[in-house]
Scaffold this motif. Structure first.
Motif, PDB file in Angstrom:
ATOM      1  N   ARG A 171      -2.986   8.718  16.405  1.00  0.00           N
ATOM      2  CA  ARG A 171      -2.078   7.590  16.622  1.00  0.00           C
ATOM      3  C   ARG A 171      -1.754   7.428  18.112  1.00  0.00           C
ATOM      4  NH1 ARG A 171       1.802   5.028  18.098  1.00  0.00           N
ATOM      5  NH2 ARG A 171       3.830   4.726  17.152  1.00  0.00           N
TER       6      ARG A 171
ATOM      7  N   LYS B  31      10.652   2.325   3.499  1.00  0.00           N
ATOM      8  CA  LYS B  31      10.682   3.764   3.231  1.00  0.00           C
ATOM      9  C   LYS B  31      11.751   4.062   2.194  1.00  0.00           C
ATOM     10  CE  LYS B  31       9.355   5.249   7.853  1.00  0.00           C
ATOM     11  NZ  LYS B  31       9.574   6.224   8.902  1.00  0.00           N
TER      12      LYS B  31
ATOM     13  N   GLU C  34       0.843  -1.200   0.000  1.00  0.00           N
ATOM     14  CA  GLU C  34       0.000   0.000   0.000  1.00  0.00           C
ATOM     15  C   GLU C  34       0.872   1.241   0.000  1.00  0.00           C
ATOM     16  OE1 GLU C  34      -3.534  -1.901   2.833  1.00  0.00           O
ATOM     17  OE2 GLU C  34      -2.286  -0.279   3.596  1.00  0.00           O
ATOM     18  N   TYR C  35       0.403   2.302  -0.601  1.00  0.00           N
ATOM     19  CA  TYR C  35       1.138   3.560  -0.498  1.00  0.00           C
ATOM     20  C   TYR C  35       1.243   3.919   0.976  1.00  0.00           C
ATOM     21  CZ  TYR C  35       0.966   4.888  -5.467  1.00  0.00           C
ATOM     22  OH  TYR C  35       1.143   4.956  -6.819  1.00  0.00           O
ATOM     23  N   LYS C  36       2.399   4.432   1.359  1.00  0.00           N
ATOM     24  CA  LYS C  36       2.556   4.916   2.738  1.00  0.00           C
ATOM     25  C   LYS C  36       2.451   6.441   2.674  1.00  0.00           C
ATOM     26  CE  LYS C  36       5.586   4.652   6.725  1.00  0.00           C
ATOM     27  NZ  LYS C  36       5.298   6.025   7.053  1.00  0.00           N
ATOM     28  N   TYR C  37       1.236   6.908   2.949  1.00  0.00           N
ATOM     29  CA  TYR C  37       0.949   8.345   2.825  1.00  0.00           C
ATOM     30  C   TYR C  37       1.593   9.111   3.969  1.00  0.00           C
ATOM     31  CZ  TYR C  37      -2.493   6.747  -0.533  1.00  0.00           C
ATOM     32  OH  TYR C  37      -3.091   6.169  -1.606  1.00  0.00           O
TER      33      TYR C  37
ATOM     34  N   GLU D  41      -5.274   7.087   6.880  1.00  0.00           N
ATOM     35  CA  GLU D  41      -4.328   8.198   7.004  1.00  0.00           C
ATOM     36  C   GLU D  41      -5.002   9.451   6.450  1.00  0.00           C
ATOM     37  OE1 GLU D  41      -1.410   7.709   8.480  1.00  0.00           O
ATOM     38  OE2 GLU D  41      -0.015   9.227   7.757  1.00  0.00           O
TER      39      GLU D  41
ATOM     40  N   LYS E 117       1.485  -5.573   3.935  1.00  0.00           N
ATOM     41  CA  LYS E 117       0.700  -6.259   4.965  1.00  0.00           C
ATOM     42  C   LYS E 117       0.314  -7.670   4.525  1.00  0.00           C
ATOM     43  CE  LYS E 117      -1.114  -1.763   6.219  1.00  0.00           C
ATOM     44  NZ  LYS E 117      -2.272  -0.868   6.247  1.00  0.00           N
TER      45      LYS E 117
ATOM     46  N   LYS F  91       7.282  -1.778   6.921  1.00  0.00           N
ATOM     47  CA  LYS F  91       7.416  -0.465   6.297  1.00  0.00           C
ATOM     48  C   LYS F  91       8.649  -0.505   5.387  1.00  0.00           C
ATOM     49  CE  LYS F  91       7.729   1.590  10.667  1.00  0.00           C
ATOM     50  NZ  LYS F  91       7.596   2.600  11.719  1.00  0.00           N
TER      51      LYS F  91
ATOM     52  N   ARG G 258       4.119  -4.526  17.147  1.00  0.00           N
ATOM     53  CA  ARG G 258       4.911  -4.246  15.951  1.00  0.00           C
ATOM     54  C   ARG G 258       5.400  -5.586  15.447  1.00  0.00           C
ATOM     55  NH1 ARG G 258       6.795   0.642  14.561  1.00  0.00           N
ATOM     56  NH2 ARG G 258       6.786   1.659  16.583  1.00  0.00           N
TER      57      ARG G 258
HETATM   58  P1  ATP Z   1       5.153   4.024  14.034  1.00  0.00           P
HETATM   59  O1  ATP Z   1       3.844   4.716  13.799  1.00  0.00           O
HETATM   60  O2  ATP Z   1       5.290   2.744  13.272  1.00  0.00           O
HETATM   61  O3  ATP Z   1       5.516   3.911  15.477  1.00  0.00           O
HETATM   62  P2  ATP Z   1       6.487   6.328  12.974  1.00  0.00           P
HETATM   63  O4  ATP Z   1       5.672   7.264  13.789  1.00  0.00           O
HETATM   64  O5  ATP Z   1       7.944   6.620  12.773  1.00  0.00           O
HETATM   65  O6  ATP Z   1       6.364   4.857  13.475  1.00  0.00           O
HETATM   66  P3  ATP Z   1       6.267   5.678  10.280  1.00  0.00           P
HETATM   67  O7  ATP Z   1       7.497   4.860  10.371  1.00  0.00           O
HETATM   68  O8  ATP Z   1       6.315   6.863   9.404  1.00  0.00           O
HETATM   69  O9  ATP Z   1       5.745   6.206  11.622  1.00  0.00           O
HETATM   70  O10 ATP Z   1       5.115   4.660   9.770  1.00  0.00           O
HETATM   71  C1  ATP Z   1       3.927   4.302  10.303  1.00  0.00           C
HETATM   72  C2  ATP Z   1       2.799   5.276   9.981  1.00  0.00           C
HETATM   73  O11 ATP Z   1       2.543   5.373   8.585  1.00  0.00           O
HETATM   74  C3  ATP Z   1       1.449   4.824  10.505  1.00  0.00           C
HETATM   75  O12 ATP Z   1       1.310   5.051  11.881  1.00  0.00           O
HETATM   76  C4  ATP Z   1       0.466   5.632   9.673  1.00  0.00           C
HETATM   77  O13 ATP Z   1       0.248   6.886  10.258  1.00  0.00           O
HETATM   78  C5  ATP Z   1       1.229   5.883   8.379  1.00  0.00           C
HETATM   79  N1  ATP Z   1       0.635   5.254   7.176  1.00  0.00           N
HETATM   80  C6  ATP Z   1       0.577   5.827   5.962  1.00  0.00           C
HETATM   81  N2  ATP Z   1       0.034   5.015   5.062  1.00  0.00           N
HETATM   82  C7  ATP Z   1      -0.297   3.869   5.697  1.00  0.00           C
HETATM   83  C8  ATP Z   1      -0.884   2.637   5.292  1.00  0.00           C
HETATM   84  N3  ATP Z   1      -1.230   2.404   4.035  1.00  0.00           N
HETATM   85  N4  ATP Z   1      -1.057   1.689   6.247  1.00  0.00           N
HETATM   86  C9  ATP Z   1      -0.681   1.899   7.527  1.00  0.00           C
HETATM   87  N5  ATP Z   1      -0.104   3.039   7.965  1.00  0.00           N
HETATM   88  C10 ATP Z   1       0.086   4.020   7.067  1.00  0.00           C
END
Ligand code: ATP
Length: 692
Positions: A327, A525, A304-307, A359, A465, A523, A517
């Motif tokens: 969160r 990145k 999935e895109y990680k927005y 998100e 996922k 993730k 976790r």
């Molecule tokens: P975490 O929330 O894992 O403790 P973090 O605050 O550093 O770590 P990121 O590493 O940037 O956050 O990645 C997790 C966050 O990415 C999620 O909490 C959610 O807000 C965001 N996100 C964006 N797109 C998605 C997606 N498709 N599925 C799940 N999360 C997503």
């Protein structure tokens, strides 16, 4: 450390006090917990303390748990003590008879307000009236009064309560902890997980008078083998932690525990509920796409895109009432009235109540283009009027955890996603699904394409996922093989190998696991794939600068977080990347005699002697050249070497991570992972150049 002796001590204290449990009892537990860095000893101390309450005065447990966890209510309740330092200083002066000068010199000497109170109380020669002992419940009620008094005259009311508490303390340790509690900075390591473990264990051994559940006699427990005891602990801890992850409110958890103990039923009695946010499932870090593909070998997964926005949990009940949580479980319904107003339209036919997650991303209303996270931060947090909204948002939904009165956590991700996408209604540019693609590890090329398409539209990368609890045979069919379905409970054989196998499989289950976790959510990145990793570190101490920097703190000591022990482990000193302006504001923030602490806090690990210890309170994003093994820094010690920790070469400050709390700083495991990755890279390079 002799837990039984402490228990006996508590019992005798108890007998002498009678009635409601005294605050002195809690203070004693704080003093003992503060005297050690060992998590095990802190847990033991809390277990003993809780047991005395369970058996002696169970009505005080709830208040004690709030006080010991340095909070008064769950984060979404929005209750705040809201006491300024001035109010505490005023109280200290009045009650302990200090003038401005002596208060200032105590602050200069000790730094921490609690330590100032300790000294001031010690010096106080006499009191006119002998105060009645403070009670645990009474202290908590006073805090609630402070938090709830509103309107005209409330400042005076709050001040009176502060002064009464200071006046009623029986000894200097009580004063220290009352003041630390008022300043909301308890400085003992009783973080959430420690308290949950202690609660689970205390209720294994003790039950309140009249409770229905059974506890095994102490003599029987003492005869158990080490691994039998560990299993009993483990089961109870898992239940208590899982219940809290689904329903993070001690006001509900403690009464249930008092009634039924740490039994499986707790998860039903104190489980998922509308308008109570569950703790979100979290993603594990991977080094890059190939690391992810290796980890998910043989599984079907969704990319999935990680927005880059803000995670939102949307709750809606049968009456149509909507709550939105962040969160970190804070209520943000008022921040997003536009999302609230969408709910009647997105709720398809047959949907009465739900909890979904997605998100929230700032978007261009005309084109639908994604805007950077920075744009979203321009939206106010409260009293947002729909008509006046300038920052438009779209909610990209990715999970459904509850539907029509039924929790869906145990369902596979494929099923939850299917329900989400079939029962809810998309509204273009306002509410839609995260962009996704299903794949297996055999599809590396299309996964790479998808990853690129995500980064092209300024997403941070992808979330991956696991879709099913089944293993696919990627060599032949790509179809799930029913023979390989993982059945719960997992195989029950003995032997470490099997345990490991089961743990691995469990980590790859596609169920929704609140507050965990696991490897079933990964993730990837974009910045992981380059060598430009950065770390989010916590400034913990400083030295007086020299030359031009003599007015400031330089260098500054930074630490990673050890999630196992709760300690902050020093990893590097930094003196690069700061502007003069930043140096000045940093000096103001960590001014001697206010927010600093006088000696090394017990939860910070470092062998050296800085000139000033900071009160850990923020996270800095840091760049560095590489990671080295180090005899002087304890970071990640034991993870890559038994004797040496890890440190950074050429650390450089990039920015303050305003969006991260210290609980979210880089962990020692992640640092160790980066070190291993660096070593792998080096060995590949050496091989290709023929070096050793
Ligand atoms: P975490 O929330 O894992 O403790 P973090 O605050 O550093 O770590 P990121 O590493 O940037 O956050 O990645 C997790 C966050 O990415 C999620 O909490 C959610 O807000 C965001 N996100 C964006 N797109 C998605 C997606 N498709 N599925 C799940 N999360 C997503």
């Amino acid at each position: 450390f002799d837990a039984s002796q402490y228990a006996a001590e508590l019992q005798s204290h108890w007998a002498s006090q009678g009635g409601d449990a005294s605050y002195a009892l809690l203070t004693r537990a704080f003093v003992l917990a503060n005297a050690t860095t060992s998590r095990i000893k802190i847990v033991d101390t809390l277990v003993n303390f809780l047991r005395v309450l369970i058996e002696g005065d169970s009505s005080s447990i709830l208040s004690a748990v709030w006080l010991a966890t340095n909070s008064i209510s769950p984060p979404y309740d929005e209750l705040e003590l809201g006491l300024g330092g001035a109010s505490i200083s005023k109280g200290l002066k009045k009650i302990y008879g200090l003038d401005n000068q002596s208060l200032k010199s105590l602050y200069d000497k000790h730094g921490d307000a609690g330590d100032v109170a300790f000294e001031a109380k010690k010096r106080q020669s006499f009191t006119l009236v002998k105060p009645k002992p403070l009670k645990i419940k009474g202290v908590y009620q006073s805090l609630m009064k402070i938090a709830t008094s509103k309107g005209t005259g409330s400042q005076e009311t709050k001040q009176r309560i502060v002064e009464k508490l200071l006046q009623d303390t029986q000894g200097s340790e009580e004063s220290r902890y009352i003041v630390r509690t008022l300043a909301q900075n308890l400085r003992i390591g009783a973080v959430k997980t420690t308290m949950l473990i202690a609660l689970a264990r205390a209720f294994i051994y003790s039950k309140p008078a009249g409770a229905q559940y059974e506890v095994r006699p102490q003599s029987e427990m003492a005869r158990l083998k080490k691994d039998e005891l560990a299993e009993i602990y483990n089961n109870a801890e898992e239940i208590v932690k899982a219940s809290y992850a689904r329903h993070p409110d001690y006001n509900d958890l403690i009464p249930c525990l008092l009634e039924i103990g740490p039994a499986e039923e707790l998860l039903v009695r104190c489980g998922l509920d509308l308008h109570i946010p569950l703790r979100p499932m979290l993603g594990s870090i991977t080094r890059d796409l190939s690391d992810m593909l290796t980890k998910l070998q043989g599984r079907s997964f969704s990319c999935e895109y990680k927005y880059d926005g803000q995670r939102a949990q949307v709750h809606c009940d049968e009456q149509g009432k909507v709550s939105i949580f962040s969160r970190h479980l804070e209520l943000m319904t008022e921040k997003y009235p536009d999302l609230v107003s969408l709910v009647p339209q997105i709720r398809g036919e047959g949907v009465s109540s739900f909890i979904l997650e997605g998100e929230v991303v700032a978007v261009d209303r005309d084109t639908g283009d994604l805007q950077p996270f920075q744009t979203l931060t321009n939206r106010a947090k409260k009293n947002v009027e729909i008509g006046a909204i300038k920052v438009n948002v779209c909610l990209f939904a990715f999970d459904l955890m509850y539907l029509n009165g039924e929790p869906l956590l145990h369902r596979t991700f494929r099923e939850r996603r299917e329900l989400l996408r079939s029962l809810f209604v998309e509204i273009s540019k306002h509410f839609t699904w995260v962009k996704s693609m299903d794949a297996t590890s055999a599809d590396s090329e299309s996964v790479l394409e998808f990853f690129k398409s995500a980064t092209d539209v300024k997403c941070e990368g992808i979330m991956v996922k696991v879709l099913d609890n089944t293993i696919v045979d990627t060599k032949t069919t790509n179809k799930a093989n029913p023979e390989d379905t993982i059945k719960e409970p997992l195989e029950q054989e003995n032997g470490n190998k099997l345990k490991e196998k089961n743990a691995r499989r469990k980590a790859l289950l596609s169920t929704y696991e609140p507050d965990k976790r696991l490897e079933s959510w990964l993730k990837v990145k974009k910045d992981y794939s380059t060598s430009s990793e950065t770390l989010d570190l916590i400034p913990v101490a400083g030295w007086h600068g020299s030359g031009r920097k003599s007015k400031w703190w330089s260098p500054i000591l930074l630490a990673v977080r050890n999630p196992e022990t709760g300690s902050l482990e020093a990893v590097t000193k930094c003196m690069s990347g700061f502007t003069d302006k930043f140096y000045q504001s940093n000096k103001d923030k960590y001014a001697q005699g206010s927010t600093n602490v006088i000696s090394r806090p017990s939860y910070v690990d470092y062998y050296g002697e800085p000139d000033i210890w900071f009160e850990p309170q923020e996270v800095w994003e840091m760049a560095f050249a590489d990671i080295t093994l180090s005899p002087t820094y304890p970071a990640a010690i034991g993870l890559v070497s038994e004797e040496r920790g890890l440190s950074l070469r050429f650390p450089r400050f990039l920015k303050v991570r305003e969006d991260k709390s210290i609980d979210e700083a880089t962990t020692s495991d992640y640092l160790a992972l980066l070190w291993r990755k660096q070593m792998e890279r080096a060995s590949v390079e050496n091989n290709s150049t023929g070096k050793d």
